[in-house]
Design an enzyme around this catalytic site. Structure first.
Site, PDB file in Angstrom:
ATOM      1  N   LYS A  32     -39.171 -62.409  28.561  1.00  0.00           N
ATOM      2  CA  LYS A  32     -38.093 -62.668  27.612  1.00  0.00           C
ATOM      3  C   LYS A  32     -36.812 -63.020  28.368  1.00  0.00           C
ATOM      4  O   LYS A  32     -36.519 -62.441  29.422  1.00  0.00           O
ATOM      5  CB  LYS A  32     -37.909 -61.410  26.756  1.00  0.00           C
ATOM      6  CG  LYS A  32     -36.878 -61.465  25.660  1.00  0.00           C
ATOM      7  CD  LYS A  32     -36.905 -60.141  24.903  1.00  0.00           C
ATOM      8  CE  LYS A  32     -35.933 -60.097  23.749  1.00  0.00           C
ATOM      9  NZ  LYS A  32     -36.041 -58.809  23.006  1.00  0.00           N
ATOM     10  N   SER A 109     -37.059 -59.282  18.341  1.00  0.00           N
ATOM     11  CA  SER A 109     -36.402 -60.390  18.993  1.00  0.00           C
ATOM     12  C   SER A 109     -37.210 -61.003  20.137  1.00  0.00           C
ATOM     13  O   SER A 109     -36.850 -62.050  20.662  1.00  0.00           O
ATOM     14  CB  SER A 109     -35.041 -59.931  19.536  1.00  0.00           C
ATOM     15  OG  SER A 109     -35.200 -58.895  20.511  1.00  0.00           O
ATOM     16  N   SER A 133     -38.346 -54.734  18.446  1.00  0.00           N
ATOM     17  CA  SER A 133     -38.364 -56.109  18.950  1.00  0.00           C
ATOM     18  C   SER A 133     -39.599 -56.494  19.739  1.00  0.00           C
ATOM     19  O   SER A 133     -39.797 -57.658  20.055  1.00  0.00           O
ATOM     20  CB  SER A 133     -37.119 -56.379  19.807  1.00  0.00           C
ATOM     21  OG  SER A 133     -35.979 -56.452  18.989  1.00  0.00           O
TER      22      SER A 133
END
Length: 391
Positions: A32, A109, A133
């Site tokens: 990420k 996310s 997330s």
């Protein structure tokens, strides 16, 4: 980089070979775009953060550990802005495609990480998890995911938002790979140790769509066979789970504002509506409200510890719904988000590990089933996942 899913971030062309030998040799992973990689800018899903940031001076501990264990980094993935989001839609860079639920959001996310694993672009991925997330995108994309015990994996050189909730998140294409990744990052072996029982959280089911509850009930025999006998009738909380959401939002919102408020005030960055609203609400949380929320969290930890007594693990759907369609009305998503975070707050408030298992579908869409273990019980959950995978 061939990116048919819009999984990889702007500037995410980061390829680094891992060590020639190690437990992850031959496997690929993505990270990420909140994890620093030396020499590259960490964009964090926001164009102004990317514009103002300097190339990282150090590589995040989690990324370095993966590389030293033999895994090859194949790119940095999209995230909701500054990890503030749970559906995976980014106002600046778009929404990664959900390969297992076309036309539906991937969840966030850690949206790009989940999409990359689900789409076969890598076998492993690093995300983060504050209020779901990693767990939510793993559920929506039909992959294996772990939110570890709070503090079990270093967040060094990793951009978070809430120090008392942030964790590194693990995602994988199968339970054996997830267990190997867990052994590397948790620095402990996954032994075949079983809990004494699986306890269904009845109040968690009340937050779920009826079809989700039916799907969850259908996999309980599988959990009983592969994990431990299943018991029902337990309620985790003497108050509604939406109260947990309220208190998590207070703590998380204040801590996020304390982290980013000065930068926002100084730079007036471009932010999506909901992200800006989240920061604004966090800036207005009073000291009294935060103090009450932290007191509630102490009580919540006691309730969870009581439910885990007798060497139990707790079972619930990872999400109360399957992935919503792309471009759903914001008013619809707000209600869904509240129910989702009410479920993810259970492990979040306790700092406990939670694993999400891609065991069923609803209307052809993936749905994760979760097990929550005691603090430090990450290996127990990973061992259960391996047994479920074999069964």
């Amino acid at each position: 980089m061939h990116d048919p899913l819009n999984a990889f971030a702007l500037g995410g062309d980061v390829y680094i070979d891992g060590a020639k030998t190690g437990p992850l040799a031959g496997l690929t992973f993505a990270a990420k775009d909140v994890f620093d990689v030396q020499g590259y800018v960490t964009g964090a899903g926001n164009p102004d953060w990317r514009r103002l940031a300097e190339p990282a001076k150090h590589t995040a501990w989690a990324v370095a550990a993966m590389l030293e264990s033999g895994a090859r980094l194949v790119g940095k993935t999209h995230t909701d802005e500054l990890s503030k989001g749970i559906f995976g839609d980014n106002a600046h860079y778009g929404t990664p495609e959900n390969p297992r639920a076309p036309g539906h959001v991937p969840g966030g996310s850690s949206s790009g990480s989940a999409a990359a694993v689900a789409g076969g672009l890598c076998q492993l991925a690093l995300g983060t998890d504050t209020a779901g997330s990693t767990r939510v995108p793993a559920s929506f994309c039909g992959i294996w995911g772990l939110r570890p015990t709070l503090g079990a994996i270093s967040m060094e050189a990793t951009l978070g938002q809430s120090n008392t909730f942030d964790t590194v998140g693990l995602m994988a294409d199968d339970p054996d790979h997830l267990a190997l990744m867990g052994e590397v990052l948790l620095r402990k072996k996954v032994k075949d140790v079983r809990p004494a029982k699986v306890v269904v959280l009845e109040d968690a089911l009340e937050a779920c769509d009826a079809a989700v509850v039916a799907a969850f009930d259908s996999v309980l025999p599988r959990l009983a066979e592969a994990v431990a006998p299943v018991t029902r009738g337990t309620r985790i909380s003497p108050v509604p789970l939406l109260d947990w959401l309220e208190h998590q939002n207070a703590i998380q919102g204040r801590e996020a504002w304390e982290k980013y408020g000065e930068w926002i005030n100084l730079n007036n960055p471009r932010l999506g509506f909901e992200v800006a609203d989240n920061f604004l609400r966090g800036s207005k949380v009073s000291n009294r409200t935060v103090s009450a929320a932290r007191g509630f969290r102490l009580r919540a930890r006691r309730w969870i510890a009581e439910a885990l007594e007798g060497n139990a693990v707790l079972a619930l759907p990872t999400t109360p719904v399957t992935a919503p369609p792309l471009h759903s009305p914001r008013s619809v998503l707000w209600e869904v988000r509240s129910r989702m975070v009410a479920l993810t707050a259970i492990a979040g408030m306790a700092g406990c590990p939670q694993i999400t298992l891609p065991l069923c579908t609803v209307g052809g869409l993936p749905l994760g089933i979760s097990l929550i273990g005691p603090r430090g019980g990450d290996a127990l959950l990973l061992a259960a996942a391996k047994r479920i995978g074999k069964a």
